[in-house]
Design a protein around this motif. Structure first.
Motif, PDB file in Angstrom:
ATOM      1  N   ILE A 111       0.873  -1.179   0.000  1.00  0.00           N
ATOM      2  CA  ILE A 111       0.000   0.000   0.000  1.00  0.00           C
ATOM      3  C   ILE A 111       0.904   1.221   0.000  1.00  0.00           C
ATOM      4  O   ILE A 111       1.811   1.336   0.839  1.00  0.00           O
ATOM      5  N   ALA A 112       0.669   2.112  -0.958  1.00  0.00           N
ATOM      6  CA  ALA A 112       1.522   3.291  -1.088  1.00  0.00           C
ATOM      7  C   ALA A 112       0.667   4.553  -1.080  1.00  0.00           C
ATOM      8  O   ALA A 112      -0.527   4.518  -1.383  1.00  0.00           O
ATOM      9  N   MET A 113       1.302   5.647  -0.711  1.00  0.00           N
ATOM     10  CA  MET A 113       0.639   6.945  -0.740  1.00  0.00           C
ATOM     11  C   MET A 113       0.201   7.249  -2.170  1.00  0.00           C
ATOM     12  O   MET A 113       0.893   6.873  -3.119  1.00  0.00           O
ATOM     13  N   ASP A 114      -0.929   7.930  -2.334  1.00  0.00           N
ATOM     14  CA  ASP A 114      -1.393   8.217  -3.701  1.00  0.00           C
ATOM     15  C   ASP A 114      -0.542   9.278  -4.396  1.00  0.00           C
ATOM     16  O   ASP A 114      -0.224   9.159  -5.564  1.00  0.00           O
ATOM     17  N   SER A 135       1.888  -6.367  -6.134  1.00  0.00           N
ATOM     18  CA  SER A 135       0.739  -5.544  -6.490  1.00  0.00           C
ATOM     19  C   SER A 135       0.710  -4.341  -5.560  1.00  0.00           C
ATOM     20  O   SER A 135       1.191  -4.404  -4.424  1.00  0.00           O
ATOM     21  N   PHE A 136       0.192  -3.234  -6.081  1.00  0.00           N
ATOM     22  CA  PHE A 136       0.234  -1.965  -5.361  1.00  0.00           C
ATOM     23  C   PHE A 136      -1.148  -1.336  -5.311  1.00  0.00           C
ATOM     24  O   PHE A 136      -1.868  -1.335  -6.301  1.00  0.00           O
ATOM     25  N   SER A 137      -1.494  -0.814  -4.132  1.00  0.00           N
ATOM     26  CA  SER A 137      -2.689   0.021  -4.009  1.00  0.00           C
ATOM     27  C   SER A 137      -2.227   1.409  -3.607  1.00  0.00           C
ATOM     28  O   SER A 137      -1.419   1.544  -2.679  1.00  0.00           O
ATOM     29  N   PHE A 138      -2.721   2.422  -4.324  1.00  0.00           N
ATOM     30  CA  PHE A 138      -2.345   3.804  -4.013  1.00  0.00           C
ATOM     31  C   PHE A 138      -3.514   4.475  -3.321  1.00  0.00           C
ATOM     32  O   PHE A 138      -4.606   4.590  -3.907  1.00  0.00           O
ATOM     33  N   VAL A 139      -3.309   4.881  -2.080  1.00  0.00           N
ATOM     34  CA  VAL A 139      -4.423   5.460  -1.332  1.00  0.00           C
ATOM     35  C   VAL A 139      -4.007   6.783  -0.682  1.00  0.00           C
ATOM     36  O   VAL A 139      -2.822   7.026  -0.440  1.00  0.00           O
ATOM     37  N   ASP A 140      -5.005   7.594  -0.400  1.00  0.00           N
ATOM     38  CA  ASP A 140      -4.766   8.865   0.286  1.00  0.00           C
ATOM     39  C   ASP A 140      -4.607   8.575   1.777  1.00  0.00           C
ATOM     40  O   ASP A 140      -5.577   8.305   2.479  1.00  0.00           O
TER      41      ASP A 140
END
Ligand SMILES: *Cc1c(COP(=O)(O)O)cnc(C)c1O
Length: 414
Positions: A111-114, A135-140
């Motif tokens: 999980i990475a910063m957007d 795999s990567f999820s970009f979230v605020d």
């Protein structure tokens, strides 16, 4: 070495910049370590040497820089736990990020910063998704609930940037470290924008701090490099292996320059922050500016967290990076950027000279247009890296360049 370390441990940050992990060269007393170019070291008997064998793994100039940065970032590892106290220098910031990803296994989720440095997002999605099946999820992450919502059983790493590039979002490091620790997820923070002078992620419970030393640490726009610091002895052992076995190490010349830059980090940051604050306030009151984003201004959306998290010598500070939205669009931005004289129109940041750039066209061109629009990286967004020239000269330069902006209607008449 060990007696001087226990002494250095009590020094304030500004003194650690100069003395952290350092001791005069035992052979000559040289106060700056020599640039050790030898790639190999003679052994008395097979496997019997003085701690140095082959310079991808062991290099005294690199060690000197790594130890200094490790102490600055708050590592308290002893030399017995890790020979450079958990500090590791790489050939670029991106190479150091690659080493963090190498801690993971194929199939893991991150999980990475957007809002991220453009090259970081590119490494994640254009290389490691394909080559490592990550795999990567970009979230605020300004709302930690978004992280909780994105966690799966495959999540092994949370990658944070704060303040972010270029929107200067600030995320709550302590909250993220806590939620990750409870779940056994590794945490890493890109601390390039804040530097250890303003914020030490390890103090907030982060496992790994990362730097592009190309920026504030080097500080003079003349060395490309990256670094990782950890305060965990087991993690240090794994990173040491990956640095050696992966091979993207910082060379001795560059290590020397990085150490030289680190020595003045404290006094440079003092000036960056002082001018940053003065210029951000001035810009906020200028009628050609639609909005200023600066963590030290009460108008910043995460002002309250920034006040607690980013401090220079105990006092809240916003750092030296400022993002502005000009009134107008691409033409106004272009006109403004063509007219600055002291500010150099250039990518990068964190040097003694002031730099200014247009993220949509320059640093963040690799971010897809839709994504830029989602994030708010618009055509009237300009990023400033405030250098250490005299504040009044910088304001005068911005003033004349803002005055030079010709409003669109007037431009089309002529
Ligand atoms: C520049 C930068 C990087 C990449 O570092 P390089 O030294 O250019 O490889 C990563 N993160 C941030 C925030 C940066 O500014």
């Amino acid at each position: 070495m060990s007696s001087s370390n226990s002494h250095h441990h009590r020094l304030q940050l500004g003194s650690l910049c100069i003395h952290g992990g350092q001791s005069p060269d035992p052979e000559t007393g040289a106060v700056m370590p020599p640039i050790s170019l030898s790639t190999t070291y003679a052994q008395k008997s097979p496997g019997v040497h003085q701690g140095y064998d082959y310079s991808r793994g062991t290099n005294p100039t690199r060690y000197a820089f790594e130890r200094c940065l490790a102490r600055l970032e708050g590592s308290s590892l002893t030399q017995d736990q890790d020979v450079t106290f958990g500090g590791f220098a790489f050939s670029s910031g991106l190479a150091s990020i690659g080493a963090v990803l190498d801690l993971l296994d194929s199939g893991d989720h991150v999980i990475a910063m957007d809002d991220l440095y453009g090259g970081t997002g590119r490494l994640f999605t254009k290389i490691r998704e394909r080559s490592s099946a990550l795999s990567f999820s970009f979230v605020d992450m300004t709302n930690p609930q978004n992280i909780l919502d994105a966690i799966t059983e495959k999540t092994k790493l949370i990658w944070v940037e704060t303040p972010t590039n270029p929107l200067l979002k600030v995320v709550d490091l302590k909250a993220i470290a806590n939620l990750a620790r409870e779940r056994g997820i590794l945490t890493a923070c890109d601390n390039t924008f804040a530097t250890p002078m303003l914020q030490r992620p390890i103090d907030f419970g982060f496992d790994i701090t990362m730097h592009s030393i190309t920026k504030y640490i080097g500080g003079h726009s003349d060395v490309l490099g990256g670094a990782l610091v950890t305060n965990d002895a087991q993690l240090a052992e794994r990173i040491r292996f990956l640095q050696f076995a992966g091979g993207a190490v910082l060379g001795p010349f560059d290590s020397y320059l990085a150490l030289r830059g680190t020595k003045t980090l404290n006094v440079r940051m003092r000036q960056h922050c002082e001018s940053g604050s003065a210029i951000a306030t001035w810009l906020e009151n200028h009628d050609k500016i639609e909005r200023v984003v600066f963590p030290g201004l009460p108008s910043h959306p995460q002002y309250a967290i920034a006040q607690q998290q980013m401090r220079y010598k105990g006092e809240p500070t916003g750092g030296g990076m400022i993002t502005i939205f000009l009134r107008g669009g691409i033409e106004e931005s272009r006109c403004f950027l063509e007219n600055v004289q002291i500010f150099a129109l250039a990518e990068s940041l964190g040097g003694v000279e002031s730099l200014i750039e247009h993220p949509a066209i320059m640093t963040h061109a690799s971010v897809p247009a839709e994504r830029r629009a989602e994030l708010g990286i618009s055509d009237n967004l300009v990023r400033l890296s405030v250098g250490i020239e005299e504040t009044d000269d910088l304001i005068a330069d911005l003033e004349q360049a803002l005055e030079a902006i010709v409003p669109k209607e007037a431009a089309s008449i002529s």
